[in-house]
Design a protein around this motif. Structure first.
Motif, PDB file in Angstrom:
ATOM      1  N   MET A  29      25.512  30.687  32.383  1.00 41.94           N
ATOM      2  CA  MET A  29      26.517  31.734  32.607  1.00 41.94           C
ATOM      3  C   MET A  29      27.495  31.824  32.003  1.00 41.94           C
ATOM      4  O   MET A  29      28.107  31.403  31.881  1.00 41.94           O
ATOM      5  N   LYS A  30      28.219  33.076  31.621  1.00 41.95           N
ATOM      6  CA  LYS A  30      29.506  32.907  30.854  1.00 41.95           C
ATOM      7  C   LYS A  30      30.804  33.769  31.421  1.00 41.95           C
ATOM      8  O   LYS A  30      29.785  33.706  32.955  1.00 41.95           O
ATOM      9  N   ASP A  31      30.845  32.531  31.101  1.00 37.91           N
ATOM     10  CA  ASP A  31      32.773  32.903  32.148  1.00 37.91           C
ATOM     11  C   ASP A  31      32.946  34.698  31.267  1.00 37.91           C
ATOM     12  O   ASP A  31      33.520  34.919  30.462  1.00 37.91           O
ATOM     13  N   MET A  32      32.936  35.399  32.084  1.00 34.35           N
ATOM     14  CA  MET A  32      33.634  36.694  31.451  1.00 34.35           C
ATOM     15  C   MET A  32      34.679  37.312  32.871  1.00 34.35           C
ATOM     16  O   MET A  32      35.137  36.604  33.238  1.00 34.35           O
ATOM     17  N   PHE A  33      36.105  37.792  32.448  1.00 36.54           N
ATOM     18  CA  PHE A  33      36.991  38.744  33.132  1.00 36.54           C
ATOM     19  C   PHE A  33      35.676  39.265  34.225  1.00 36.54           C
ATOM     20  O   PHE A  33      34.425  40.647  34.062  1.00 36.54           O
ATOM     21  N   GLY A  34      36.663  39.623  35.066  1.00 38.51           N
ATOM     22  CA  GLY A  34      36.013  39.767  37.124  1.00 38.51           C
ATOM     23  C   GLY A  34      34.641  38.710  37.473  1.00 38.51           C
ATOM     24  O   GLY A  34      33.651  39.209  37.981  1.00 38.51           O
ATOM     25  N   SER A  35      34.166  37.541  36.581  1.00 40.39           N
ATOM     26  CA  SER A  35      33.363  36.472  37.474  1.00 40.39           C
ATOM     27  C   SER A  35      33.113  36.324  38.664  1.00 40.39           C
ATOM     28  O   SER A  35      34.708  35.756  39.127  1.00 40.39           O
ATOM     29  N   PRO A  36      32.115  35.870  39.627  1.00 36.95           N
ATOM     30  CA  PRO A  36      32.608  35.065  40.716  1.00 36.95           C
ATOM     31  C   PRO A  36      33.274  34.081  40.479  1.00 36.95           C
ATOM     32  O   PRO A  36      33.095  33.445  39.774  1.00 36.95           O
ATOM     33  N   GLY A  37      33.883  33.871  41.973  1.00 39.03           N
ATOM     34  CA  GLY A  37      34.357  32.430  41.704  1.00 39.03           C
ATOM     35  C   GLY A  37      35.871  31.804  40.156  1.00 39.03           C
ATOM     36  O   GLY A  37      36.484  31.056  40.699  1.00 39.03           O
ATOM     37  N   SER A  38      35.626  33.656  40.211  1.00 36.74           N
ATOM     38  CA  SER A  38      37.605  33.129  38.872  1.00 36.74           C
ATOM     39  C   SER A  38      38.330  34.154  39.739  1.00 36.74           C
ATOM     40  O   SER A  38      38.657  35.428  40.234  1.00 36.74           O
ATOM     41  N   VAL A  39      39.858  34.331  39.363  1.00 40.23           N
ATOM     42  CA  VAL A  39      41.363  34.403  39.015  1.00 40.23           C
ATOM     43  C   VAL A  39      40.953  36.265  39.404  1.00 40.23           C
ATOM     44  O   VAL A  39      40.868  36.322  40.189  1.00 40.23           O
ATOM     45  N   SER A  40      40.207  36.518  38.013  1.00 46.38           N
ATOM     46  CA  SER A  40      39.977  37.735  37.619  1.00 46.38           C
ATOM     47  C   SER A  40      39.123  38.332  38.824  1.00 46.38           C
ATOM     48  O   SER A  40      39.085  39.542  38.983  1.00 46.38           O
ATOM     49  N   GLY A  41      38.026  37.396  39.030  1.00 46.46           N
ATOM     50  CA  GLY A  41      37.013  38.534  39.796  1.00 46.46           C
ATOM     51  C   GLY A  41      38.206  38.248  41.180  1.00 46.46           C
ATOM     52  O   GLY A  41      37.552  39.043  41.999  1.00 46.46           O
ATOM     53  N   LEU A  42      38.377  37.176  41.915  1.00 45.67           N
ATOM     54  CA  LEU A  42      39.535  38.000  43.195  1.00 45.67           C
ATOM     55  C   LEU A  42      40.203  39.194  43.296  1.00 45.67           C
ATOM     56  O   LEU A  42      40.689  39.883  43.871  1.00 45.67           O
ATOM     57  N   MET A  43      41.023  39.199  42.044  1.00 44.92           N
ATOM     58  CA  MET A  43      42.154  40.386  41.892  1.00 44.92           C
ATOM     59  C   MET A  43      41.022  42.202  41.695  1.00 44.92           C
ATOM     60  O   MET A  43      41.508  42.478  42.302  1.00 44.92           O
ATOM     61  N   LEU A  44      39.886  42.031  41.180  1.00 39.77           N
ATOM     62  CA  LEU A  44      39.280  43.258  41.258  1.00 39.77           C
ATOM     63  C   LEU A  44      39.064  43.000  43.157  1.00 39.77           C
ATOM     64  O   LEU A  44      38.676  44.092  43.375  1.00 39.77           O
ATOM     65  N   ARG A  45      37.683  42.030  43.309  1.00 33.56           N
ATOM     66  CA  ARG A  45      38.107  42.209  45.109  1.00 33.56           C
ATOM     67  C   ARG A  45      38.485  42.968  45.971  1.00 33.56           C
ATOM     68  O   ARG A  45      38.896  43.668  46.670  1.00 33.56           O
ATOM     69  N   ILE A  46      40.736  41.416  45.089  1.00 32.25           N
ATOM     70  CA  ILE A  46      41.499  42.293  46.117  1.00 32.25           C
ATOM     71  C   ILE A  46      42.266  44.257  45.746  1.00 32.25           C
ATOM     72  O   ILE A  46      41.841  44.565  46.753  1.00 32.25           O
ATOM     73  N   GLY A  47      41.745  44.329  44.592  1.00 30.04           N
ATOM     74  CA  GLY A  47      42.067  45.786  44.645  1.00 30.04           C
ATOM     75  C   GLY A  47      41.029  46.586  44.964  1.00 30.04           C
ATOM     76  O   GLY A  47      41.437  48.580  45.425  1.00 30.04           O
ATOM     77  N   GLN A  48      39.790  46.037  44.914  1.00 32.02           N
ATOM     78  CA  GLN A  48      38.711  46.894  45.397  1.00 32.02           C
ATOM     79  C   GLN A  48      38.821  47.663  46.659  1.00 32.02           C
ATOM     80  O   GLN A  48      39.074  48.595  47.329  1.00 32.02           O
ATOM     81  N   CYS A  49      39.671  46.302  48.123  1.00 31.79           N
ATOM     82  CA  CYS A  49      39.617  46.489  49.241  1.00 31.79           C
ATOM     83  C   CYS A  49      40.952  47.118  49.817  1.00 31.79           C
ATOM     84  O   CYS A  49      41.201  48.056  50.377  1.00 31.79           O
TER      85      CYS A  49
END
Length: 155
Positions: A1-21
């Motif tokens: 799988m590709k490494d994309m912005f917001g992918s699971p297990g990445s800092v950007s993915g964590l920031m998206l989830r924190i923003g949602q929460c």
């Protein structure tokens, strides 16, 4: 799988989830602080939808933190398909709740003029802030669900 912005297990993915929460929790907070919100079904639906979003996003944020801490890759087809379905469900519920609540506020503010009088009958500004936070939450969910879909498609 590709490494994309917001992918699971990445800092950007964590920031998206924190923003949602955080945005979903802020939406709940503003709505609950408005007196009389429980008299309107759309506002109760917004609370329920944002509550589910807080739980989903917080759980995935914890999973992202755990994956980052132990340096584990979360990009396998089974997990990503679960994330896709969960994001689609919460995105659909969040958008429906935000739109229905916005429709009620527009009706009361612009058509019935419950908010424009010298003594407003409803705390419309609190409703509006809550709904704006719900739309911001949905925007973050839309980004996450789009990324998850493309990750699943590239598997």
């Amino acid at each position: 799988m590709k490494d994309m912005f917001g992918s699971p297990g990445s800092v950007s993915g964590l920031m998206l989830r924190i923003g949602q929460c955080l945005c979903a929790a802020a939406s709940i907070g503003w709505m609950v602080s408005a007196t009389g919100f429980s008299n309107y079904t759309a506002f109760c639906y917004l609370i329920a939808s944002m509550g589910l979003q807080v739980l989903w996003s917080f759980g995935l944020a914890c999973l992202d933190m755990y994956a980052l801490r132990i340096k584990k890759d979360l990009q396998n087809a089974v997990l990503v398909s679960l994330f896709v379905v969960g994001d689609w469900v919460t995105a659909t519920l969040s958008l429906a709740a935000a739109c229905s609540s916005a429709g009620i506020v527009v009706l009361y503010a612009r058509d019935l003029h419950f908010c424009a009088s010298t003594k407003p009958q409803l705390p419309c500004s609190r409703f509006e802030i809550s709904i704006a936070m719900a739309f911001i939450t949905w925007f973050f969910i839309a980004i996450s669900s789009h990324v998850m879909f493309w990750l699943l498609a590239s598997a």
